[in-house]
Enzyme design. Sequence first.
Site, mmCIF file in Angstrom:
data_model
loop_
_atom_site.group_PDB
_atom_site.id
_atom_site.type_symbol
_atom_site.label_atom_id
_atom_site.label_comp_id
_atom_site.label_asym_id
_atom_site.label_seq_id
_atom_site.Cartn_x
_atom_site.Cartn_y
_atom_site.Cartn_z
ATOM 1 C CB CYS A 135 -0.912 -0.036 1.226
ATOM 2 S SG CYS A 135 -1.916 1.438 1.387
ATOM 3 C CB CYS A 138 -0.378 2.446 4.111
ATOM 4 S SG CYS A 138 -1.857 1.770 3.411
ATOM 5 C CG ASP A 139 3.405 1.032 4.240
ATOM 6 O OD1 ASP A 139 2.952 1.485 5.300
ATOM 7 O OD2 ASP A 139 3.227 -0.135 3.864
#
Length: 313
Positions: A135, A138-139
């Site tokens: 993701c 997200c990261d």
Amino acid sequence: MEQHREVVIIGSGPAGYTAGIYSGRAGNKPLIITGMEFGGQITKSFDLENYPGFTEKIDGLYLTEQMRKQSEIFGAEVLADTVVEVDFSKRPFTIKCENDNVITADAVIIATGASYRKIGLANEAKLTGHGVSYCATCDGFFFRDKEVFVVGGGNTAVYEALHLSTLCKKVTIIHRRDHFTAEQINQKHLFETPNISVMWNSTLDEIVEDAEGKKVAGVKIKNTQSGEITSYDTDGIFIAIGNQPNTDVFKGQVELDDSGYIKTKPNLCATNIDGVFAAGDVKNPNFKQVVIAAASGAQASMEADKYILSTKE
Ligand code: NAP
């Protein structure tokens, strides 16, 4: 705790919450069991621009939170627990959860969605969160000004690469074919982005670890035509190769297709078990869109309501 409900909805993505809104409005006092991923996969998307009704980009988490609140306004109750066992062989159906909640239900709507597909490399799981990610939204932040690789050739891979290109120095997509299956408009954006390059006909052969075996240090990439393997240093690998349906708990209880998605009757959400319905990505591998999942949740709850009424006749 034990309780009985007319409608139980398993899953809390757009399909589950929309089913909650419709079942609530139909007076069926639904219980929505969230599972571990509150709001589903769309909560990882920060810039949704194709959900109708919004002229500005919206955050997936915001959208599902609104859906949750809307379902509660109409009488849905949300239970933060994970289903570990179901029995659809007799009515009422039984649903057992991790935290000792046992619920019986007249009708069940399964809206458990799908999760990230893994490549299956030996150290892939160990290095997840240590350089391997599924993701970018997200990261991606952790790879600011670094060089990263993305694996895949669908819409997700292209979106991930575009997102990472705004943060990272260089993004390289590894794709096993010589063309993408992503939408043309997304491909156009990608090819116009100077810090993204593509390695066609290539697969990720090995994830190279650092000396302590604690984080990603590089990749070995195989050219599928020549068989040649080349090593590159990298800090991060984003894997975007599709999804797998979350149906393990339903095996042997409802009919699944060869890929594990729940089979439904043509144009319906009804499964092979009367009173059990499936909505959203868990039944629809072709068109994974929030608007389609939401519509599917609405349809499933209308079918469930019709079923409940028929049992009272
Ligand atoms: P996808 O369309 O199924 O694409 C998966 C990609 O990963 C394909 O390029 C596939 O290659 C590759 N792949 C699969 N297994 C692999 C493996 N073991 N090793 C290497 N490569 C592998 O998945 P997706 O991109 O996640 O999209 C899923 C659905 O969501 C699609 O319907 C997509 O259109 C939709 N989506 C839409 C949007 C949007 O806003 N429009 C955004 C994201 C996703 P092959 O082609 O060779 O199999």
